[in-house]
Design an enzyme around this catalytic site. Structure first.
Site, PDB file in Angstrom:
ATOM      1  N   HIS A 170       0.832  -1.217   0.000  1.00 26.23           N
ATOM      2  CA  HIS A 170       0.000   0.000   0.000  1.00 26.23           C
ATOM      3  C   HIS A 170       0.870   1.274   0.000  1.00 26.23           C
ATOM      4  O   HIS A 170       0.865   2.047   0.962  1.00 26.23           O
ATOM      5  CB  HIS A 170      -0.862  -0.065   1.272  1.00 26.23           C
ATOM      6  CG  HIS A 170      -1.981   0.906   1.345  1.00 26.23           C
ATOM      7  ND1 HIS A 170      -1.812   2.275   1.367  1.00 26.23           N
ATOM      8  CD2 HIS A 170      -3.319   0.708   1.458  1.00 26.23           C
ATOM      9  CE1 HIS A 170      -2.984   2.859   1.481  1.00 26.23           C
ATOM     10  NE2 HIS A 170      -3.914   1.950   1.531  1.00 26.23           N
ATOM     11  N   GLU A 274      -0.929   1.327  -5.354  1.00 22.69           N
ATOM     12  CA  GLU A 274      -0.735   0.086  -4.596  1.00 22.69           C
ATOM     13  C   GLU A 274      -0.780  -1.129  -5.513  1.00 22.69           C
ATOM     14  O   GLU A 274      -1.760  -1.314  -6.249  1.00 22.69           O
ATOM     15  CB  GLU A 274      -1.827  -0.029  -3.543  1.00 22.69           C
ATOM     16  CG  GLU A 274      -1.958   1.205  -2.662  1.00 22.69           C
ATOM     17  CD  GLU A 274      -3.314   1.307  -1.983  1.00 22.69           C
ATOM     18  OE1 GLU A 274      -3.834   2.433  -1.881  1.00 22.69           O
ATOM     19  OE2 GLU A 274      -3.848   0.261  -1.579  1.00 22.69           O
TER      20      GLU A 274
HETATM   21  O1  TA6 Z   1      -6.155   1.550  -0.378  1.00 19.16           O
HETATM   22  C1  TA6 Z   1      -7.081   2.605  -0.190  1.00 19.16           C
HETATM   23  C2  TA6 Z   1      -7.799   2.403   1.137  1.00 19.16           C
HETATM   24  O2  TA6 Z   1      -8.517   1.193   1.157  1.00 19.16           O
HETATM   25  C3  TA6 Z   1      -8.702   3.617   1.390  1.00 19.16           C
HETATM   26  O3  TA6 Z   1     -10.075   3.276   1.312  1.00 19.16           O
HETATM   27  C4  TA6 Z   1      -8.281   4.091   2.788  1.00 19.16           C
HETATM   28  O4  TA6 Z   1      -9.063   3.462   3.777  1.00 19.16           O
HETATM   29  C5  TA6 Z   1      -6.820   3.661   2.803  1.00 19.16           C
HETATM   30  O5  TA6 Z   1      -6.848   2.359   2.214  1.00 19.16           O
HETATM   31  C6  TA6 Z   1      -6.139   3.727   4.150  1.00 19.16           C
HETATM   32  O6  TA6 Z   1      -6.585   2.699   4.971  1.00 19.16           O
HETATM   33  P1  TA6 Z   1      -6.038   2.678   6.511  1.00 19.16           P
HETATM   34  O7  TA6 Z   1      -6.700   1.483   7.131  1.00 19.16           O
HETATM   35  O8  TA6 Z   1      -4.550   2.542   6.446  1.00 19.16           O
HETATM   36  O9  TA6 Z   1      -6.451   4.008   7.086  1.00 19.16           O
END
Ligand code: TA6
Length: 301
Positions: A170, A274
């Protein structure tokens, strides 16, 4: 050599000047990889890359208020989302992006050659994890720094039955200003728009960001380019073991809701691209089988 978590054991893995084991200002042990003009910081917590620099310039974004806290993720760098991506598919009370980013991994090995420095970190599901995920697996993250930054997330099914797996590397990229950024390589791809009930849409042209974006792109997502026009640089993103990629920027309202971005305007200096197995891209792993989700980043002027 056994997997290490204790500082004395960690020190035995150090390769001075190439893989240095230090105490991170965020709290907890960190490995500093050095290869030519490049450096990378990798903490044992979550097996997370915190930064990647070229001639001292940061290429990843990390919240200025990021901290290492047991049971929590670190906002920025390259969080390891495993064994599910985003919300749990059936139980919203379970932590988003799984649970291995919330704890220290053990140091399994380090290696340095003339052209690269690398570190491997390992974890495995525990009896306590079964309440979150009723399967057994071993997981390894290997970070290799040379002229590129490569991250490999390997899962081995050590259980007696198959299990489904979704996951992501991510990655938070630092950018000059989100208004001067585009992402190419996903033109014509179908994406699931999380902000519109996961509606299936088609990408027209390069991606630009003028509001919150949260999309899972599907199909051939193996070659993506992040164009930071404001900083006059590109990052080439090559994925393997993946048929999906996520593009996310929280913009103003979600930045405020998250509360750990460091400032209301922090979203202007970051974008997540990601490499994943997400959406329709679900990996089914049989007993004894392994799967590796990999990505390689190359800085191109
Ligand atoms: O990858 C994008 C996502 O799924 C967004 O919806 C947002 O929630 C981000 O990940 C961050 O997630 P986190 O749990 O690290 O705050």
């Amino acid at each position: 050599m056994t997997n290490a978590t204790h500082p004395d054991a960690l020190a035995t893995h150090a390769i001075p000047g190439r893989v240095d084991i230090e105490q991170s200002p965020l709290g907890g042990p960190v490995a500093r990889l050095t290869s030519g003009r490049f450096q990378a910081l990798v903490v044992l917590h979550g097996a997370q890359v915190l930064n990647w620099t070229c001639d001292g310039r940061g290429l990843l974004w990390l919240s200025p208020i990021a901290r290492i806290r047991d049971g929590k993720g670190i906002r920025g760098g390259i969080p390891v989302c495993w064994p599910w991506f985003a919300d749990h598919p059936t139980d919203p009370t379970k932590p988003a992006h799984g649970f291995v980013r919330h704890r220290a991994w053990s140091l399994a090995g380090t290696r340095a050659t003339a052209d690269s420095a690398s570190i491997s970190l390992a974890t495995a599901t525990t009896e306590a994890d079964r309440q979150l995920w009723p399967h057994q697996a071993e997981v390894r993250v290997t970070v290799t720094l040379g002229e590129t930054l490569a991250v490999a997330l390997e899962t081995r099914n050590t259980d007696a039955s198959p299990f489904p797996l979704t996951q992501a590397l991510h990655t938070y990229f630092r950018v000059g200003d989100i208004g001067d950024v585009s992402v190419s390589g996903l033109e014509g791809r179908t994406y699931l728009d999380k902000l519109d009930g996961f509606a299936r849409k088609t990408q027209s042209g390069a991606i630009t960001v003028t509001a919150e974006v949260d999309r899972i792109y599907l199909g051939d997502t193996s070659s993506i380019t992040l164009h930071d026009h404001g900083s006059d640089r590109r990052i080439l993103i090559e994925g393997t073991g993946s048929r999906s990629a996520v593009v996310w920027n929280p913009w103003t309202a979600k930045t405020a809701r998250l509360g750990d971005m460091g400032s209301p305007e922090a979203f202007r200096q970051m974008i997540c691209v990601e490499t994943a197995n997400a959406g329709d891209d679900i990996v089914t792993l049989g007993p004894g089988q392994t799967h590796t989700l990999g990505v390689t980043y190359r800085l191109a002027a």
